[in-house]
Design a protein around this motif. Structure first.
Motif, PDB file in Angstrom:
ATOM      1  N   THR A 259      30.365  27.304  47.437  1.00 28.66           N
ATOM      2  CA  THR A 259      30.431  26.487  48.634  1.00 28.66           C
ATOM      3  C   THR A 259      31.093  25.152  48.324  1.00 28.66           C
ATOM      4  N   GLY A 260      31.342  24.374  49.372  1.00 30.07           N
ATOM      5  CA  GLY A 260      31.927  23.062  49.173  1.00 30.07           C
ATOM      6  C   GLY A 260      32.618  22.565  50.429  1.00 30.07           C
ATOM      7  N   ARG A 261      32.945  21.274  50.410  1.00 31.73           N
ATOM      8  CA  ARG A 261      33.627  20.629  51.539  1.00 31.73           C
ATOM      9  C   ARG A 261      35.004  20.166  51.048  1.00 31.73           C
ATOM     10  N   VAL A 262      36.034  20.661  51.714  1.00 30.33           N
ATOM     11  CA  VAL A 262      37.410  20.414  51.283  1.00 30.33           C
ATOM     12  C   VAL A 262      38.198  19.776  52.415  1.00 30.33           C
ATOM     13  N   MET A 263      38.877  18.686  52.107  1.00 32.51           N
ATOM     14  CA  MET A 263      39.832  18.110  53.057  1.00 32.51           C
ATOM     15  C   MET A 263      41.238  18.370  52.539  1.00 32.51           C
ATOM     16  N   ILE A 264      42.124  18.830  53.426  1.00 34.61           N
ATOM     17  CA  ILE A 264      43.517  19.119  53.065  1.00 34.61           C
ATOM     18  C   ILE A 264      44.437  18.243  53.908  1.00 34.61           C
ATOM     19  N   VAL A 265      45.402  17.603  53.257  1.00 35.52           N
ATOM     20  CA  VAL A 265      46.385  16.775  53.958  1.00 35.52           C
ATOM     21  C   VAL A 265      47.770  17.314  53.638  1.00 35.52           C
ATOM     22  N   ASP A 266      48.489  17.743  54.675  1.00 34.48           N
ATOM     23  CA  ASP A 266      49.841  18.291  54.499  1.00 34.48           C
ATOM     24  C   ASP A 266      50.542  18.229  55.844  1.00 34.48           C
ATOM     25  N   ASP A 267      51.805  17.807  55.860  1.00 35.55           N
ATOM     26  CA  ASP A 267      52.516  17.707  57.130  1.00 35.55           C
ATOM     27  C   ASP A 267      53.182  19.018  57.537  1.00 35.55           C
ATOM     28  N   ASP A 268      53.128  20.044  56.699  1.00 34.72           N
ATOM     29  CA  ASP A 268      53.643  21.373  57.046  1.00 34.72           C
ATOM     30  C   ASP A 268      52.527  22.108  57.787  1.00 34.72           C
ATOM     31  N   ARG A 276      43.772  26.236  55.493  1.00 29.63           N
ATOM     32  CA  ARG A 276      42.493  26.106  56.195  1.00 29.63           C
ATOM     33  C   ARG A 276      41.852  27.466  56.431  1.00 29.63           C
ATOM     34  N   LEU A 277      42.640  28.424  56.871  1.00 24.11           N
ATOM     35  CA  LEU A 277      42.131  29.758  57.169  1.00 24.11           C
ATOM     36  C   LEU A 277      41.612  30.448  55.912  1.00 24.11           C
ATOM     37  N   VAL A 278      42.386  30.373  54.833  1.00 27.16           N
ATOM     38  CA  VAL A 278      41.987  31.032  53.583  1.00 27.16           C
ATOM     39  C   VAL A 278      40.710  30.409  53.018  1.00 27.16           C
ATOM     40  N   LEU A 279      40.648  29.093  52.961  1.00 29.56           N
ATOM     41  CA  LEU A 279      39.477  28.437  52.388  1.00 29.56           C
ATOM     42  C   LEU A 279      38.234  28.628  53.244  1.00 29.56           C
ATOM     43  N   THR A 280      38.406  28.573  54.561  1.00 24.48           N
ATOM     44  CA  THR A 280      37.273  28.802  55.456  1.00 24.48           C
ATOM     45  C   THR A 280      36.753  30.223  55.313  1.00 24.48           C
ATOM     46  N   SER A 281      37.673  31.185  55.223  1.00 21.12           N
ATOM     47  CA  SER A 281      37.274  32.578  55.042  1.00 21.12           C
ATOM     48  C   SER A 281      36.623  32.799  53.690  1.00 21.12           C
ATOM     49  N   GLY A 282      36.910  31.913  52.731  1.00 18.14           N
ATOM     50  CA  GLY A 282      36.297  32.005  51.418  1.00 18.14           C
ATOM     51  C   GLY A 282      34.952  31.306  51.326  1.00 18.14           C
ATOM     52  N   GLY A 283      34.414  30.856  52.463  1.00 22.72           N
ATOM     53  CA  GLY A 283      33.078  30.280  52.490  1.00 22.72           C
ATOM     54  C   GLY A 283      33.009  28.779  52.366  1.00 22.72           C
ATOM     55  N   LEU A 284      34.155  28.080  52.389  1.00 20.39           N
ATOM     56  CA  LEU A 284      34.177  26.627  52.240  1.00 20.39           C
ATOM     57  C   LEU A 284      34.280  25.948  53.601  1.00 20.39           C
ATOM     58  N   GLN A 285      33.750  24.734  53.695  1.00 18.45           N
ATOM     59  CA  GLN A 285      33.924  23.920  54.895  1.00 18.45           C
ATOM     60  C   GLN A 285      35.215  23.121  54.739  1.00 18.45           C
ATOM     61  N   VAL A 286      36.061  23.164  55.753  1.00 17.29           N
ATOM     62  CA  VAL A 286      37.404  22.600  55.612  1.00 17.29           C
ATOM     63  C   VAL A 286      37.723  21.661  56.771  1.00 17.29           C
ATOM     64  N   ALA A 300      35.828   9.230  56.031  1.00 22.85           N
ATOM     65  CA  ALA A 300      34.528   8.624  56.306  1.00 22.85           C
ATOM     66  C   ALA A 300      33.660   9.538  57.154  1.00 22.85           C
ATOM     67  N   ASP A 301      34.286  10.299  58.042  1.00 28.03           N
ATOM     68  CA  ASP A 301      33.532  11.192  58.921  1.00 28.03           C
ATOM     69  C   ASP A 301      33.129  12.487  58.224  1.00 28.03           C
ATOM     70  N   PHE A 302      34.042  13.059  57.440  1.00 26.45           N
ATOM     71  CA  PHE A 302      33.816  14.389  56.857  1.00 26.45           C
ATOM     72  C   PHE A 302      33.125  14.346  55.498  1.00 26.45           C
ATOM     73  N   ARG A 303      33.367  13.309  54.700  1.00 23.92           N
ATOM     74  CA  ARG A 303      32.776  13.158  53.363  1.00 23.92           C
ATOM     75  C   ARG A 303      32.997  14.395  52.495  1.00 23.92           C
ATOM     76  N   PRO A 304      34.250  14.718  52.153  1.00 25.70           N
ATOM     77  CA  PRO A 304      34.524  15.945  51.397  1.00 25.70           C
ATOM     78  C   PRO A 304      34.122  15.837  49.933  1.00 25.70           C
ATOM     79  N   ASP A 305      33.974  17.009  49.300  1.00 18.93           N
ATOM     80  CA  ASP A 305      33.762  17.050  47.851  1.00 18.93           C
ATOM     81  C   ASP A 305      35.071  16.805  47.109  1.00 18.93           C
TER      82      ASP A 305
END
Length: 552
Positions: A259-268, A276-286, A300-305
């Motif tokens: 498990t875990g909380r992941v934030m991804i930043v990409d302009d593509d 997002r789809l792959v990580l969410t399907s893998g059980g992570l919060q994204v 500040a709102d999401f507080r990712p790992d």
């Protein structure tokens, strides 16, 4: 992964891939136009920068989205045109650049650029076979499968671990192994049952944490057990509190790595949605972000790992964003992993020197993406535990427990629900330390912390207040419910048997409870629960006493 979920993810990936294909057709047409304009007019050579940036993006994103050949060809074309784009940026004479470009085109570059579109038809099959953990069920009992030839010992372990809230199943040595182990969380097995290393059922143990009962301490035996994938060896399974502590540790580690909380930043946007789809399907919060200017507020709102970020995003430079984040003390320890198709190791190290923790080269396979995110999240939380959790019990430290108490008091005031706070204290604990030593005392403290963690709800807040004292905050819970739960815990904890050499003993605890929202502050409610605790001590211990304000 369940078939229905896998099918659903596969359909979404197909849709995303088709969207990428349609967009890339237009991008390639624009790319060809840019190259032609730059080759014909020296005043248009600045279009080479846009062409290079597009090829750089395709080199990273195409392979990730399943267009491997397109990504590889884009990478070759990117490398070839990069020196010209750099000359444009450096202000080299435009006509000189145009002549170099024309020479490049005459050497076959124009043909290679024009054929990029044909590679959009050479996509790899969509797969959604990366591992997804079992869906977390609120307050679900963990299932432990035990293989122990000694029936009396097996019964003792079953009865003892049941007090901690575990569901125990047993399997005889000659009994058929179940086809599916999906509902089993941990296996316990006697070492004598592992003699046949060619047994077909051994493969079923590979995906589960395994505790082996073994009194052998020689190097050869221990090495052989480790090679079979055993996670822990227990000499004496008669010591139920110690065994429960080991089970708790292994289950917690297993869950933490999934498990875990992941934030991804990409302009593509297509690539971002794929991640997002792959990580969410893998059980992570994204949390996926395509606008870097919103990074601070989203963090500040999401507080990712962890934070996954592209190196170059239009006008924003990833390493500069990382350096900006490090301005604030709260983000100094946030792991930042950069994604880029840049393969130059010196440039990668330069990126890391400016605020990053790791560098992953695009394209990124789905399985690698999930594993990278899980491992990084796990390590981040392990380090965070050193700061926020008590090292002996794994419960919240004193200060954080009080913070959560005050937070729940504020929730009670806002939403009007009832919550309960309780103070717990082990009875005659000084005698335990004096008679059996502080090491045995620590075992008792850990046993109570494990019992609380397993028997209370996942929403309940448990902290080690100090020494042998614990604080509980039970949100949306009536006083009657809290008393029933705590009295049952008192009875079950008193039934646990601890071992100190050849001596066996038991320990009890006392509790004082107060209705949290009946007081003006969390501190006042905690003080009321503490007074009730000591009333319980004076009344004979091993039980629950209500605060004076809750007796009327």
């Amino acid at each position: 992964m369940p078939k229905s979920l896998s099918s659903d993810v596969r359909k979404k990936l197909e849709t995303l891939r088709n969207r990428f294909r349609d967009k890339t057709i237009g991008d390639i047409q624009g790319l060809v136009a840019n190259i032609q304009n730059a080759s014909q007019r020296s005043e248009a050579v600045n279009e080479l920068v846009a062409a290079y940036q597009l090829l750089h993006r395709l080199a990273g994103s195409a392979g990730t989205l399943g267009f491997t050949q397109l990504g590889e060809q884009a990478r070759k074309l990117e490398i070839a045109i990069k020196p010209l784009a750099e000359q444009v940026t450096e202000g080299v004479d435009s006509e000189r650049i145009r002549l170099q470009l024309q020479q490049l085109l005459d050497g076959g570059y124009e043909r290679d650029i024009s054929s990029l579109g044909s590679l959009l038809g050479a996509a790899e099959p969509v797969s959604a076979q990366w591992h997804k953990p079992k869906p977390a069920e609120a307050d679900r009992q963990s299932v432990v499968l035990i293989l122990e030839p000694d029936q009396l010992l097996k019964d003792q372990i079953t009865q003892g671990l049941a007090l901690y809230g575990y569901q125990i199943r047993s399997l005889s040595s000659g009994e058929q192994w179940p086809d599916s182990m999906d509902d089993v969380d941990l296996v316990m097995i006697r070492d004598t049952l592992l003699q046949d290393e060619g047994a077909a059922w051994l493969s079923k143990l590979r995906s589960l944490p395994v505790i082996c009962f073994s009194g052998a301490h020689d190097f050869t035996t221990r090495y052989r057990l480790a090679s079979l994938g055993i996670d822990a060896c227990v000499d004496e399974p008669h010591d139920i509190p110690a065994l429960a502590d080991r089970v708790e540790q292994l289950l917690a580690e297993g869950l933490a790595t999934l498990t875990g909380r992941v934030m991804i930043v990409d302009d593509d946007k297509e690539l971002l949605e794929h991640y997002r789809l792959v990580l969410t399907s893998g059980g992570l919060q994204v949390r996926a972000l395509d606008d870097p200017s919103r990074l601070l507020s989203e963090l500040a709102d999401f507080r990712p790992d962890i934070l996954l970020m592209d190196v170059q995003m239009g006008q924003y430079d990833g390493p500069v964003l990382a350096r900006m984040l490090r301005f604030q003390a709260e983000w100094l320890s946030l792991p930042i992993v950069f994604f880029s198709s840049e393969e130059d190791r010196d440039l990668q190290l330069d990126v890391l020197a400016r605020g990053g923790d790791d560098f992953v080269t695009k394209p990124v396979s789905d399985q690698f993406l999930v594993r990278t995110a899980r491992i990084r999240c796990y390590r981040a939380r392990q380090l965070d535990k050193l700061v926020s959790l008590d090292s002996l019990t794994g419960l919240l430290k004193h200060a954080l427990a009080k913070t959560e108490l005050n937070r729940e008091h504020a929730r009670c005031a806002r939403y009007g629900h009832n919550s309960v706070v309780a103070m717990l204290d082990l009875d005659h604990f000084k005698q335990v330390n004096d008679s059996y030593g502080h090491g045995t005392g620590d075992v008792v403290i850990k046993a109570l912390s494990n019992l609380l963690r397993h028997r209370l709800r996942s929403t309940d807040i448990i902290g080690r207040y100090g020494g042998e004292e614990f604080v509980l905050v039970m949100p949306e819970c009536t006083m009657d419910e809290a008393v029933d739960i705590l009295e049952a815990l008192c009875q079950d904890f008193a039934r646990l048997v601890f071992n100190a050499g050849s001596t066996e003993f038991s320990v009890t605890f006392s509790a004082g409870v107060a209705t949290l929202n009946a007081y003006e502050s969390g501190e006042q409610a905690l003080e009321a629960a503490d007074k009730a605790l000591y009333q319980r001590k004076r009344a004979g211990r091993n039980g629950v006493t209500l605060a004076a304000g809750d007796l009327s």
